[in-house]
Scaffold this motif. Structure first.
Motif, PDB file in Angstrom:
ATOM      1  N   TYR A  50      87.930   0.350 -37.073  1.00 16.18           N
ATOM      2  CA  TYR A  50      87.389   1.397 -36.034  1.00 16.18           C
ATOM      3  C   TYR A  50      87.585   0.914 -34.743  1.00 16.18           C
ATOM      4  CZ  TYR A  50      84.321   2.746 -39.954  1.00 16.18           C
ATOM      5  OH  TYR A  50      83.727   3.396 -41.179  1.00 16.18           O
ATOM      6  N   HIS A  95      83.781   5.035 -31.664  1.00 18.07           N
ATOM      7  CA  HIS A  95      82.321   5.490 -31.557  1.00 18.07           C
ATOM      8  C   HIS A  95      81.251   4.857 -32.385  1.00 18.07           C
ATOM      9  CE1 HIS A  95      78.855   8.614 -32.359  1.00 18.07           C
ATOM     10  NE2 HIS A  95      78.953   8.511 -30.932  1.00 18.07           N
ATOM     11  N   CYS A  96      80.333   4.456 -31.977  1.00 17.75           N
ATOM     12  CA  CYS A  96      79.144   3.950 -32.389  1.00 17.75           C
ATOM     13  C   CYS A  96      78.051   4.632 -32.736  1.00 17.75           C
ATOM     14  CB  CYS A  96      78.619   2.728 -31.943  1.00 17.75           C
ATOM     15  SG  CYS A  96      79.841   1.114 -31.983  1.00 17.75           S
ATOM     16  N   GLN A 106      85.223   8.912 -39.524  1.00 20.04           N
ATOM     17  CA  GLN A 106      85.838   9.206 -38.074  1.00 20.04           C
ATOM     18  C   GLN A 106      87.367   8.571 -38.179  1.00 20.04           C
ATOM     19  OE1 GLN A 106      82.623   6.763 -36.450  1.00 20.04           O
ATOM     20  NE2 GLN A 106      84.157   5.469 -35.226  1.00 20.04           N
TER      21      GLN A 106
END
Ligand SMILES: NC(=O)c1ccc[n+]([C@@H]2O[C@H](COP(=O)([O-])OP(=O)(O)OC[C@H]3O[C@@H](n4cnc5c(N)ncnc54)[C@H](O)[C@@H]3O)[C@@H](O)[C@H]2O)c1
Length: 307
Positions: free
Chosen positions: A119, A123-124, A130
């Motif tokens: 990742y 985005h968290c 994703q």
């Protein structure tokens, strides 16, 4: 009696898993490891067999014997390694060999270690669907492993392949990872030596720290997963570096203020946080350890052991 192969079983997570399989599940365990970052001392009192070999070769295929599933942990685990070819050959081609072994040996289930490194600074909270945006070749190699697994599972529908994207794991048996060991390990040893804990300025970086006992639980649950897939394994309880120091101080009975220094890395994840709805659905995964309790348990164990 069930029997399992653990690649990378002399390492941090693999050795914790080896003992859990033997003690909790009363299973037989075969470890395959080239001892590049693992150590026999992680396996003291281990009652199973060990094959000293490399996942890059296939010479070990005939030595394993019948196993019910494979847990694949072996990899270059030092995220600062920048040799791209080496990283891809060991992590991705090595994984291909492990899958080929499973196919040839008729093993229907492979559980493998992926990573939150896929990742990057994405985005968290981070969700499995994703688009991967790894910050380094380590994270990239794990993203490609997930692609390889997805294609392999699509071609071999009688097999179940479960990828576990571990977040920031800490716990006992990390000693031999050296500088690649978790920050919990580094800070614990600094503080035990009476030094102020050194963390990057100004300790606001957030990580989904997950205790190795939860990671082991996720692996054990993956034995019952009903389909292939990739899941995050985090704690769901992220904390920042200052909070880690606070929890260590509390657990160790100390009051050492952090010493802040500049982060030397250009490829650093500033925040990680797992969305673990997928892990809940596929693995019935429910993390048991929050940051404070995990650190307290870790400090207690570290007081009793040298690894
Ligand atoms: N520790 C973490 O925070 C974390 C986070 C995300 C993913 N992971 C993944 O979890 C897995 C286990 O990591 P760990 O933290 O236990 O690391 P580790 O370095 O302690 O364990 C890796 C083990 O694999 C062995 N190994 C390495 N290359 C090999 C090869 N070519 N052939 C055979 N054995 C080999 C090493 O000797 C070692 O025993 C790895 O795949 C790692 O990428 C770990």
């Amino acid at each position: 009696m069930k029997k399992y192969l653990i690649t990378g079983g002399a390492g941090f997570i693999g050795s914790n898993l080896a003992f859990a399989l033997a003690e909790e599940r009363k299973a037989g365990v075969v470890v395959l490891d080239n001892f590049s970052s693992g150590n026999y001392k992680n396996l003291m009192a281990f009652t199973g067999d060990i094959i000293a070999d490399d996942i890059q070769s296939r010479a070990w295929f005939g030595k394993v014997g019948a196993v019910d599933a494979v847990f694949h942990e072996a990899a270059i685990t030092d995220t600062t390694v920048t040799d791209q070819r080496k990283m891809m050959e060991i992590n991705v081609d090595g994984f291909r060999n492990v899958l080929e072994f499973a196919l040839q040996a008729g093993v229907k289930r492979v559980v493998y270690a992926s990573s939150a490194g896929v990742y990057g600074n994405g985005h968290c909270p981070m969700k499995e669907d994703q688009t991967p945006t790894p910050e380094n070749v380590y994270g990239f190699s794990k993203a490609i492993m997930d692609n390889v697994a997805r294609e392999f599972a699509a071609r071999h529908k009688d097999m179940t392949l479960v990828g576990l994207r571990y977040f920031n794991v800490y716990g006992p048996r990390e000693y031999y990872k050296g500088h690649a060991a978790s920050m919990m390990f580094q800070l614990y040893h600094q503080m035990k030596a009476g030094k102020r804990p050194r963390i990057f300025k100004f300790g606001e970086q957030v990580r989904d720290f997950v205790y190795v006992k939860d990671i082991v639980r996720g692996n054990l649950n993956a034995l019952d997963a009903e389909r292939s897939g990739v899941c995050n394994l985090g704690s769901g309880n992220p904390g920042n570096f200052n909070e880690v120091v606070e929890a260590l101080n509390k657990a160790m009975g100390l009051d050492l203020a952090p010493e802040y220094f500049d982060n030397p890395y250009s490829f650093y994840q500033n925040k990680t946080q797992a969305d673990f709805r997928q892990a809940k659905a596929l693995l019935n995964y429910r993390p048991q350890w929050n940051l404070a309790d995990g650190i307290a348990d870790y400090v207690k164990i570290m007081g009793e052991t040298k690894i």
